[in-house]
Design a protein around this motif. Sequence first.
Motif, PDB file in Angstrom:
ATOM      1  N   PRO A 225       0.804  -1.219   0.000  1.00  0.00           N
ATOM      2  CA  PRO A 225       0.000   0.000   0.000  1.00  0.00           C
ATOM      3  C   PRO A 225       0.841   1.275   0.000  1.00  0.00           C
ATOM      4  CG  PRO A 225      -0.384  -1.265   2.010  1.00  0.00           C
ATOM      5  CD  PRO A 225       0.518  -2.074   1.147  1.00  0.00           C
ATOM      6  N   GLY A 226       2.034   1.245   0.590  1.00  0.00           N
ATOM      7  CA  GLY A 226       2.908   2.412   0.609  1.00  0.00           C
ATOM      8  C   GLY A 226       3.486   2.746  -0.749  1.00  0.00           C
ATOM      9  N   GLY A 227       3.363   1.828  -1.702  1.00  0.00           N
ATOM     10  CA  GLY A 227       3.862   2.073  -3.051  1.00  0.00           C
ATOM     11  C   GLY A 227       2.867   2.789  -3.935  1.00  0.00           C
ATOM     12  N   CYS A 228       1.676   3.048  -3.421  1.00  0.00           N
ATOM     13  CA  CYS A 228       0.635   3.723  -4.203  1.00  0.00           C
ATOM     14  C   CYS A 228       1.068   5.144  -4.523  1.00  0.00           C
ATOM     15  CB  CYS A 228      -0.677   3.741  -3.419  1.00  0.00           C
ATOM     16  SG  CYS A 228      -2.003   4.624  -4.263  1.00  0.00           S
ATOM     17  N   MET A 229       0.972   5.520  -5.795  1.00  0.00           N
ATOM     18  CA  MET A 229       1.337   6.875  -6.200  1.00  0.00           C
ATOM     19  C   MET A 229       0.105   7.713  -6.527  1.00  0.00           C
ATOM     20  SD  MET A 229       2.962   6.460  -9.937  1.00  0.00           S
ATOM     21  CE  MET A 229       1.910   6.436 -11.374  1.00  0.00           C
ATOM     22  N   GLU A 230      -1.059   7.224  -6.134  1.00  0.00           N
ATOM     23  CA  GLU A 230      -2.325   7.945  -6.259  1.00  0.00           C
ATOM     24  C   GLU A 230      -2.739   8.220  -7.700  1.00  0.00           C
ATOM     25  OE1 GLU A 230      -2.016  11.481  -3.963  1.00  0.00           O
ATOM     26  OE2 GLU A 230      -1.782  10.400  -2.097  1.00  0.00           O
ATOM     27  N   CYS A 231      -2.376   7.358  -8.617  1.00  0.00           N
ATOM     28  CA  CYS A 231      -2.793   7.593 -10.005  1.00  0.00           C
ATOM     29  C   CYS A 231      -4.283   7.323 -10.178  1.00  0.00           C
ATOM     30  CB  CYS A 231      -1.971   6.753 -10.967  1.00  0.00           C
ATOM     31  SG  CYS A 231      -2.273   4.971 -10.897  1.00  0.00           S
ATOM     32  N   GLY A 232      -4.851   6.463  -9.320  1.00  0.00           N
ATOM     33  CA  GLY A 232      -6.283   6.192  -9.352  1.00  0.00           C
ATOM     34  C   GLY A 232      -6.723   5.166 -10.374  1.00  0.00           C
ATOM     35  N   ALA A 233      -5.784   4.577 -11.111  1.00  0.00           N
ATOM     36  CA  ALA A 233      -6.145   3.600 -12.140  1.00  0.00           C
ATOM     37  C   ALA A 233      -6.881   2.404 -11.547  1.00  0.00           C
ATOM     38  CB  ALA A 233      -4.901   3.134 -12.890  1.00  0.00           C
ATOM     39  N   CYS A 234      -6.475   1.956 -10.379  1.00  0.00           N
ATOM     40  CA  CYS A 234      -7.125   0.801  -9.749  1.00  0.00           C
ATOM     41  C   CYS A 234      -8.583   1.103  -9.441  1.00  0.00           C
ATOM     42  CB  CYS A 234      -6.371   0.376  -8.496  1.00  0.00           C
ATOM     43  SG  CYS A 234      -6.192   1.686  -7.258  1.00  0.00           S
ATOM     44  N   ALA A 235      -8.832   2.267  -8.841  1.00  0.00           N
ATOM     45  CA  ALA A 235     -10.202   2.639  -8.476  1.00  0.00           C
ATOM     46  C   ALA A 235     -11.075   2.838  -9.707  1.00  0.00           C
ATOM     47  CB  ALA A 235     -10.186   3.905  -7.628  1.00  0.00           C
ATOM     48  N   LEU A 236     -10.527   3.460 -10.730  1.00  0.00           N
ATOM     49  CA  LEU A 236     -11.296   3.694 -11.956  1.00  0.00           C
ATOM     50  C   LEU A 236     -11.655   2.402 -12.679  1.00  0.00           C
ATOM     51  CD1 LEU A 236      -9.408   6.788 -13.390  1.00  0.00           C
ATOM     52  CD2 LEU A 236     -11.718   6.745 -12.438  1.00  0.00           C
ATOM     53  N   ASN A 237     -10.828   1.381 -12.516  1.00  0.00           N
ATOM     54  CA  ASN A 237     -11.043   0.122 -13.229  1.00  0.00           C
ATOM     55  C   ASN A 237     -11.663  -0.972 -12.376  1.00  0.00           C
ATOM     56  OD1 ASN A 237      -9.803   0.288 -16.089  1.00  0.00           O
ATOM     57  ND2 ASN A 237      -8.392   1.406 -14.770  1.00  0.00           N
ATOM     58  N   CYS A 238     -11.979  -0.675 -11.129  1.00  0.00           N
ATOM     59  CA  CYS A 238     -12.592  -1.677 -10.252  1.00  0.00           C
ATOM     60  C   CYS A 238     -14.102  -1.690 -10.475  1.00  0.00           C
ATOM     61  CB  CYS A 238     -12.282  -1.367  -8.787  1.00  0.00           C
ATOM     62  SG  CYS A 238     -13.020  -2.569  -7.651  1.00  0.00           S
ATOM     63  N   PRO A 239     -14.646  -2.743 -11.106  1.00  0.00           N
ATOM     64  CA  PRO A 239     -16.083  -2.771 -11.392  1.00  0.00           C
ATOM     65  C   PRO A 239     -16.947  -2.907 -10.139  1.00  0.00           C
ATOM     66  CG  PRO A 239     -15.099  -4.864 -12.009  1.00  0.00           C
ATOM     67  CD  PRO A 239     -13.969  -3.951 -11.605  1.00  0.00           C
ATOM     68  N   ALA A 240     -16.357  -3.376  -9.051  1.00  0.00           N
ATOM     69  CA  ALA A 240     -17.124  -3.583  -7.816  1.00  0.00           C
ATOM     70  C   ALA A 240     -17.078  -2.374  -6.886  1.00  0.00           C
ATOM     71  CB  ALA A 240     -16.593  -4.814  -7.087  1.00  0.00           C
ATOM     72  N   GLY A 241     -16.241  -1.398  -7.185  1.00  0.00           N
ATOM     73  CA  GLY A 241     -16.114  -0.241  -6.307  1.00  0.00           C
ATOM     74  C   GLY A 241     -15.426  -0.559  -5.001  1.00  0.00           C
ATOM     75  N   ALA A 242     -14.561  -1.562  -5.003  1.00  0.00           N
ATOM     76  CA  ALA A 242     -13.887  -1.990  -3.780  1.00  0.00           C
ATOM     77  C   ALA A 242     -12.669  -1.138  -3.439  1.00  0.00           C
ATOM     78  CB  ALA A 242     -13.457  -3.453  -3.914  1.00  0.00           C
ATOM     79  N   ILE A 243     -12.259  -0.269  -4.366  1.00  0.00           N
ATOM     80  CA  ILE A 243     -11.049   0.526  -4.171  1.00  0.00           C
ATOM     81  C   ILE A 243     -11.373   2.012  -4.287  1.00  0.00           C
ATOM     82  CG2 ILE A 243      -8.706   0.964  -5.005  1.00  0.00           C
ATOM     83  CD1 ILE A 243      -8.852  -1.853  -6.313  1.00  0.00           C
ATOM     84  N   LYS A 244     -10.821   2.779  -3.367  1.00  0.00           N
ATOM     85  CA  LYS A 244     -10.927   4.237  -3.421  1.00  0.00           C
ATOM     86  C   LYS A 244      -9.533   4.808  -3.216  1.00  0.00           C
ATOM     87  CE  LYS A 244     -15.598   4.425  -1.777  1.00  0.00           C
ATOM     88  NZ  LYS A 244     -16.423   4.327  -0.639  1.00  0.00           N
ATOM     89  N   VAL A 245      -9.224   5.854  -3.969  1.00  0.00           N
ATOM     90  CA  VAL A 245      -7.933   6.524  -3.830  1.00  0.00           C
ATOM     91  C   VAL A 245      -8.197   7.992  -3.567  1.00  0.00           C
ATOM     92  CG1 VAL A 245      -5.774   7.113  -4.971  1.00  0.00           C
ATOM     93  CG2 VAL A 245      -6.809   4.888  -5.396  1.00  0.00           C
ATOM     94  N   ARG A 246      -7.604   8.496  -2.510  1.00  0.00           N
ATOM     95  CA  ARG A 246      -7.748   9.905  -2.143  1.00  0.00           C
ATOM     96  C   ARG A 246      -6.530  10.650  -2.678  1.00  0.00           C
ATOM     97  NH1 ARG A 246      -6.166  12.066   2.991  1.00  0.00           N
ATOM     98  NH2 ARG A 246      -5.853   9.899   3.522  1.00  0.00           N
ATOM     99  N   PRO A 247      -6.670  11.345  -3.806  1.00  0.00           N
ATOM    100  CA  PRO A 247      -5.522  12.031  -4.393  1.00  0.00           C
ATOM    101  C   PRO A 247      -5.168  13.307  -3.631  1.00  0.00           C
ATOM    102  CG  PRO A 247      -7.462  12.489  -5.680  1.00  0.00           C
ATOM    103  CD  PRO A 247      -7.871  11.517  -4.601  1.00  0.00           C
ATOM    104  N   GLY A 248      -3.951  13.737  -3.817  1.00  0.00           N
ATOM    105  CA  GLY A 248      -3.529  15.004  -3.265  1.00  0.00           C
ATOM    106  C   GLY A 248      -2.609  14.909  -2.075  1.00  0.00           C
ATOM    107  N   VAL A 249      -2.474  13.761  -1.466  1.00  0.00           N
ATOM    108  CA  VAL A 249      -1.560  13.625  -0.334  1.00  0.00           C
ATOM    109  C   VAL A 249      -0.157  13.374  -0.859  1.00  0.00           C
ATOM    110  CG1 VAL A 249      -1.013  12.319   1.729  1.00  0.00           C
ATOM    111  CG2 VAL A 249      -3.380  12.833   1.181  1.00  0.00           C
TER     112      VAL A 249
END
Length: 99
Positions: free
Chosen positions: A47-71
């Motif tokens: 999880p610490g490797g997340c760079m907040e690009c949001g690709a995972c959340a945008l492509n998750c059909p179940a809505g199981a992932i959320k990314v809070r950008p800006g940090v």
Amino acid sequence: MQDFRYLEDVLTLEYDPGLCMGCGSCVQVCPHRVFDVGEQKAVLLDPGGCMECGACALNCPAGAIKVRPGVGCAQAILNSWLAGMPVLGRFFRRDSCCT
């Protein structure tokens, strides 16, 4: 991409395994291999490797992932990486970030 980390202790990635369908979309689109699929569900590997690009959340059909950008700042990480490349270094600054 262990060399390109931004904020280890600030988690901007939220994952609800209860909603996960195990489709593997997050694994396919994540540039830092934050996810893997095991036991028919996504697993957070780094999880610490997340760079907040949001690709995972945008492509998750179940809505199981959320990314809070800006940090953290995906653009700053990418610019730093590109600045270190011999041919591209003259076009990118290590300290530049999105505004």
